[in-house]
Design an enzyme around this catalytic site. Structure first.
Site, PDB file in Angstrom:
ATOM      1  N   TRP A 178       2.416   1.685  -3.364  1.00  0.00           N
ATOM      2  CA  TRP A 178       1.420   2.137  -4.334  1.00  0.00           C
ATOM      3  C   TRP A 178       1.229   3.654  -4.255  1.00  0.00           C
ATOM      4  CZ3 TRP A 178      -3.586   4.040  -2.793  1.00  0.00           C
ATOM      5  CH2 TRP A 178      -4.338   4.483  -3.879  1.00  0.00           C
ATOM      6  N   HIS A 179       1.291   4.208  -3.046  1.00  0.00           N
ATOM      7  CA  HIS A 179       1.144   5.658  -2.940  1.00  0.00           C
ATOM      8  C   HIS A 179       2.309   6.382  -3.622  1.00  0.00           C
ATOM      9  CE1 HIS A 179      -1.898   4.986   0.342  1.00  0.00           C
ATOM     10  NE2 HIS A 179      -2.416   6.023  -0.261  1.00  0.00           N
ATOM     11  N   GLY A 180       3.478   5.767  -3.603  1.00  0.00           N
ATOM     12  CA  GLY A 180       4.615   6.405  -4.265  1.00  0.00           C
ATOM     13  C   GLY A 180       5.921   5.785  -3.801  1.00  0.00           C
ATOM     14  N   MET A 215       0.834  -1.204   0.000  1.00  0.00           N
ATOM     15  CA  MET A 215       0.000   0.000   0.000  1.00  0.00           C
ATOM     16  C   MET A 215       0.872   1.260   0.000  1.00  0.00           C
ATOM     17  SD  MET A 215      -2.999   1.239   2.632  1.00  0.00           S
ATOM     18  CE  MET A 215      -4.126  -0.114   2.321  1.00  0.00           C
ATOM     19  N   GLY A 216       1.950   1.226   0.810  1.00  0.00           N
ATOM     20  CA  GLY A 216       2.862   2.370   0.843  1.00  0.00           C
ATOM     21  C   GLY A 216       3.525   2.589  -0.503  1.00  0.00           C
TER      22      GLY A 216
END
Length: 412
Positions: free
Chosen positions: A340-342, A337-338
């Site tokens: 995916w954010h960038g 998830m982290g």
């Protein structure tokens, strides 16, 4: 008012809502009278997509078309493969990897703009379309989806109210709504809810979100940087604490407002897009928080990463202890998830921070069960749990904001 039809960004200004409500009128009239104008609905969606990607963003529009053709071909090939009775694991993995490769390349190029990747150009909504395509491939693998109506699938991928930032719907749920026509009583109820969500969205995004994000946050940022420069070392001050709370409120009201708009427009179109937020700041623990915050994303990660990894690891007998298995699964889920954010340190730390918080929370719950008679449970402890969870979440948003990079390293 200066009316502009170039590069309209979803829900960004009053003009967008005027165009949107005018375009919705025939759909509302039709559904109220028991008819769904599918062709008009398709044209309506395509026009608004065109208005997003016209002007100097035409190249992003071309990328979107090529990306959709690729994802449709991939889903078609994998569905045909499964219908042939075959179900090899490596073919499934290959289909999933191919589905997410364009998103990975876009994320990499965004993080490292100097590394020009030929033919790679991101566009608004690529993440959320990728989530939908991966979901469909996995459900085809499971046998939950045995047939795809390609027109419905395309409408699902391009459903413009949720294109840019969700909420993330599920194909089977969407397919039921988009072909059905509600009764007049049901649709009148939908209209009432849509209107309420629309005005709640205005309150959240354009009043409270503006107040915290546009009015207060720049002032607090300025004072935090001045105080940080005077303090030296970690450059911390009470202004950083103020930034943490102000940014958290801005993030919630801005994003929840956007999500309410997306749900409201969906309801006007007779589609029950799921809600994305449910009073997240009154969660009594961090696990409950993720059942209330950006719910469609957290449930997607739960179903398609956490559960898949847990099942696979159990099947391969990688862990003897189920507690250790769940801890590794949480670390994997929030690391992804982290990322995916960038591809930057504060998103990765944000993800690992939440994984650690859930692991600690689970340990505390197991401890409480063993010492049930010795640990009080009353209104005070419940209020304390909400207070602690709220502050843990706000601290995580301080990490997520990237402000510490600006404070410590001067990054902007």
């Amino acid at each position: 008012m200066n009316f502009n039809f170039v590069n309209l960004q979803p829900y960004s200004n009053p003009q967008y809502f005027i165009y949107l409500l005018v375009g919705l009128l025939p759909l509302i009239w039709g559904l109220y009278n028991g008819r769904r104008f599918k062709i008009y609905e398709l044209v309506f969606s395509l026009v608004f997509l065109f208005l997003i990607f016209d002007g100097d963003k035409w190249q992003q529009g071309v990328s979107l078309i090529l990306y959709l053709l690729f994802q449709l071909l991939l889903a078609y090939c994998y569905l045909r493969y499964r219908k042939s009775g075959q179900n090899k694991t490596w073919v499934f993995y290959l289909a999933v990897i191919l589905a997410i490769v364009p998103l990975i390349l876009v994320k990499f190029q965004t993080a490292f703009p100097a590394a020009k990747i030929p033919g790679v150009l991101g566009f608004l909504g690529i993440s959320y379309i990728t989530f939908k395509t991966v979901q469909v491939i996995m459900e085809v693998r499971d046998g939950a989806i045995k047939e795809l109506d390609w027109g419905t699938y395309l409408r699902f991928l391009l459903f413009f109210p949720t294109l840019s930032s969700g909420p993330i719907d599920r194909y089977r749920r969407f397919a039921k709504d988009c072909d059905a026509v509600p009764t007049r009583a049901q649709y009148v109820d939908d209209l009432a809810q849509a209107t309420r969500y629309l005005f709640q969205g205005f309150l959240y995004k354009f009043i409270l979100g503006w107040f915290f994000g546009t009015y207060w946050l720049p002032k607090i940022t300025k004072y935090a940087l001045i105080a940080g420069a005077a303090n030296g070392n970690l450059k911390l001050s009470w202004w950083v604490v103020a930034y943490m709370y102000c940014y958290s409120m801005y993030l919630f009201f801005d994003f929840a407002g956007y999500s309410l708009f997306a749900v409201a427009i969906s309801y006007f179109m007779g589609i029950h897009t799921p809600m994305n937020f449910n009073q997240p700041f009154i969660a009594p623990n961090i696990k409950d928080f993720w059942n209330r915050w950006h719910m469609t994303l957290s449930f997607w990660f739960r179903d398609y990463i956490y559960m898949r990894f847990t099942f696979f690891a159990m099947k391969k007998k990688w862990f003897k202890n189920t507690v250790h298995l769940s801890q590794v699964a949480y670390l994997l889920l929030f690391l992804v998830m982290g990322l995916w954010h960038g591809l930057t340190w504060y998103y990765i730390v944000y993800g690992l921070f939440h994984a650690s918080a859930i692991i600690i929370n689970d340990s505390w719950i197991r401890f409480k069960k063993k010492h049930r008679d010795q640990i009080p449970s009353n209104r005070f402890t419940k209020g304390l749990a909400i207070f602690v969870t709220f502050n843990v979440v706000c601290f995580s948003f301080l990490l997520f904001s990237g402000f510490l990079s600006q404070l410590w390293f001067g990054w902007k």
